[in-house]
Write an enzyme that holds these catalytic residues in place. Structure first.
Site, PDB file in Angstrom:
ATOM      1  N   TRP A  45      -1.121  10.939   0.006  1.00 28.75           N
ATOM      2  CA  TRP A  45       0.182  10.726   0.681  1.00 28.75           C
ATOM      3  C   TRP A  45       0.967  11.558   0.331  1.00 28.75           C
ATOM      4  O   TRP A  45       0.989  12.076  -0.064  1.00 28.75           O
ATOM      5  CB  TRP A  45       0.500   9.373  -0.184  1.00 28.75           C
ATOM      6  CG  TRP A  45       1.965   8.545   0.388  1.00 28.75           C
ATOM      7  CD1 TRP A  45       3.237   8.763   0.287  1.00 28.75           C
ATOM      8  CD2 TRP A  45       1.949   7.407   1.395  1.00 28.75           C
ATOM      9  NE1 TRP A  45       4.385   7.785   0.955  1.00 28.75           N
ATOM     10  CE2 TRP A  45       3.324   7.877   1.864  1.00 28.75           C
ATOM     11  CE3 TRP A  45       0.802   7.580   2.255  1.00 28.75           C
ATOM     12  CZ2 TRP A  45       3.531   6.921   2.652  1.00 28.75           C
ATOM     13  CZ3 TRP A  45       1.579   6.288   3.487  1.00 28.75           C
ATOM     14  CH2 TRP A  45       2.862   5.909   3.400  1.00 28.75           C
ATOM     15  N   ASP A  49      -3.943  -1.242  -4.827  1.00 32.24           N
ATOM     16  CA  ASP A  49      -2.233  -1.838  -5.691  1.00 32.24           C
ATOM     17  C   ASP A  49      -2.044  -2.784  -6.059  1.00 32.24           C
ATOM     18  O   ASP A  49      -2.036  -3.895  -5.394  1.00 32.24           O
ATOM     19  CB  ASP A  49      -1.265  -1.351  -4.106  1.00 32.24           C
ATOM     20  CG  ASP A  49      -1.046  -0.132  -3.453  1.00 32.24           C
ATOM     21  OD1 ASP A  49      -1.645   0.695  -3.858  1.00 32.24           O
ATOM     22  OD2 ASP A  49       0.114  -0.384  -2.080  1.00 32.24           O
ATOM     23  N   HIS A  64       3.915  -1.971  -8.851  1.00 32.97           N
ATOM     24  CA  HIS A  64       3.883  -0.702  -7.550  1.00 32.97           C
ATOM     25  C   HIS A  64       5.063  -0.088  -6.758  1.00 32.97           C
ATOM     26  O   HIS A  64       5.512   0.978  -6.525  1.00 32.97           O
ATOM     27  CB  HIS A  64       2.641  -0.590  -6.699  1.00 32.97           C
ATOM     28  CG  HIS A  64       2.543   0.695  -5.983  1.00 32.97           C
ATOM     29  ND1 HIS A  64       2.997   1.573  -6.258  1.00 32.97           N
ATOM     30  CD2 HIS A  64       2.186   0.369  -4.467  1.00 32.97           C
ATOM     31  CE1 HIS A  64       3.097   2.883  -5.344  1.00 32.97           C
ATOM     32  NE2 HIS A  64       2.041   2.357  -4.185  1.00 32.97           N
ATOM     33  N   HIS A  73       4.843  -4.148   1.545  1.00 37.76           N
ATOM     34  CA  HIS A  73       4.531  -3.831  -0.023  1.00 37.76           C
ATOM     35  C   HIS A  73       5.237  -5.219  -0.475  1.00 37.76           C
ATOM     36  O   HIS A  73       4.411  -5.254  -1.911  1.00 37.76           O
ATOM     37  CB  HIS A  73       4.308  -2.453  -1.069  1.00 37.76           C
ATOM     38  CG  HIS A  73       3.819  -1.266  -0.081  1.00 37.76           C
ATOM     39  ND1 HIS A  73       3.573  -0.903   0.568  1.00 37.76           N
ATOM     40  CD2 HIS A  73       2.900  -0.865  -1.110  1.00 37.76           C
ATOM     41  CE1 HIS A  73       2.561   0.355   1.015  1.00 37.76           C
ATOM     42  NE2 HIS A  73       2.404  -0.255  -0.225  1.00 37.76           N
ATOM     43  N   GLU A 122      -6.010  -0.520  -0.508  1.00 34.09           N
ATOM     44  CA  GLU A 122      -5.748   0.205   0.672  1.00 34.09           C
ATOM     45  C   GLU A 122      -7.239   1.581   1.040  1.00 34.09           C
ATOM     46  O   GLU A 122      -7.782   1.556  -0.593  1.00 34.09           O
ATOM     47  CB  GLU A 122      -4.635   0.973  -0.064  1.00 34.09           C
ATOM     48  CG  GLU A 122      -3.539  -0.132   0.465  1.00 34.09           C
ATOM     49  CD  GLU A 122      -2.256   0.717   0.519  1.00 34.09           C
ATOM     50  OE1 GLU A 122      -1.426   0.183   0.167  1.00 34.09           O
ATOM     51  OE2 GLU A 122      -2.133   1.037  -0.528  1.00 34.09           O
TER      52      GLU A 122
HETATM   53 ZN   LIG Z   1      -1.314   2.008  -3.226  1.00 34.68          ZN
END
Ligand SMILES: [Zn+2]
Length: 212
Positions: free
Chosen positions: A20, A56, A60, A162, A174
């Site tokens: 990311w 996640d 998160h 999310h 993910e």
């Molecule tokens: Zn993540």
């Protein structure tokens, strides 16, 4: 007896792999090497916990939400369904409704995003779950969703997706690679590393076709 092989649907972690933007790069380095005359091989690893195939936790996006070590194992071990998404942009309720998501299901989305792992850098245009589809997933009672690139949400605006999933107790996997997998019913084992109080953790995920 029905004997199907387990299929590894995780991506391999390696230095400088797609991650990311803004997160630290994955770095794996040798700290002791037999080739260099040492007795043993050993490596050191530094990375963001949201690297490669990972999960996640609610934490998160929710300040004091449940952390990764609180993951109920039932969320990631058991029957799962791989759904093929034909939309090349996003996962929308219209397409999802045809698949009749059921309460308690573990759903893995196979999108064109699986093919992005072949590219070296991070790709911003991957298939994401829209906020409306996230709402539909929650209302269907799905317990776990998996996606095949680095985020369930879009690159530009993934926060809401999310939030909807994590606030409603849906666990998120993910960074899967489902390119070698047909849609259908499988057994799933996805075990994230038990990092205490963590917002996420890298995972190994495998599936095996089910008879019915
Ligand atoms: Zn993540």
């Amino acid at each position: 007896m029905f004997k199907a092989k387990w299929i590894d649907i995780s991506v391999g972690l390696k230095s400088n792999m797609a991650c990311w933007p803004g997160n630290p790069e994955v770095k794996i380095e040798s700290i002791s090497s037999i080739a260099a005359g040492k007795i043993y091989n050993a490596s050191a690893l530094s990375l963001c916990v949201h690297s490669g195939t990972h999960m996640d936790a609610p934490r998160h996006l929710i300040k004091n939400g449940p952390s990764m070590d609180r993951l109920p194992i039932e969320a990631v071990v058991g029957p799962a369904r791989v759904i093929n998404i034909t939309d090349r942009v996003s996962i929308k309720p219209e397409e999802l409704k045809k698949h009749r998501l059921q309460k308690g299901e573990r759903i893995l989305f196979r999108t064109s995003g699986s093919g992005l792992w072949k590219k070296s850098g991070f790709i911003k245009q991957y298939v994401h779950i829209t906020a409306e589809a996230a709402q539909y997933i929650v209302s269907s009672g799905v317990i776990t969703v998996g996606i095949d690139y680095l985020s369930v949400g879009s690159f530009e605006d993934g926060v809401v997706t999310h939030q909807i999933l994590l606030r409603n107790g849906v666990w998120i996997i993910e960074g899967l690679n489902l390119s070698q997998v047909k849609p259908g019913r499988y057994d799933l084992i996805c075990l994230p590393i038990k990092i205490l109080d963590s917002d996420g953790a890298m995972a190994r995920a495998v599936i095996r076709p089910r008879k019915a």
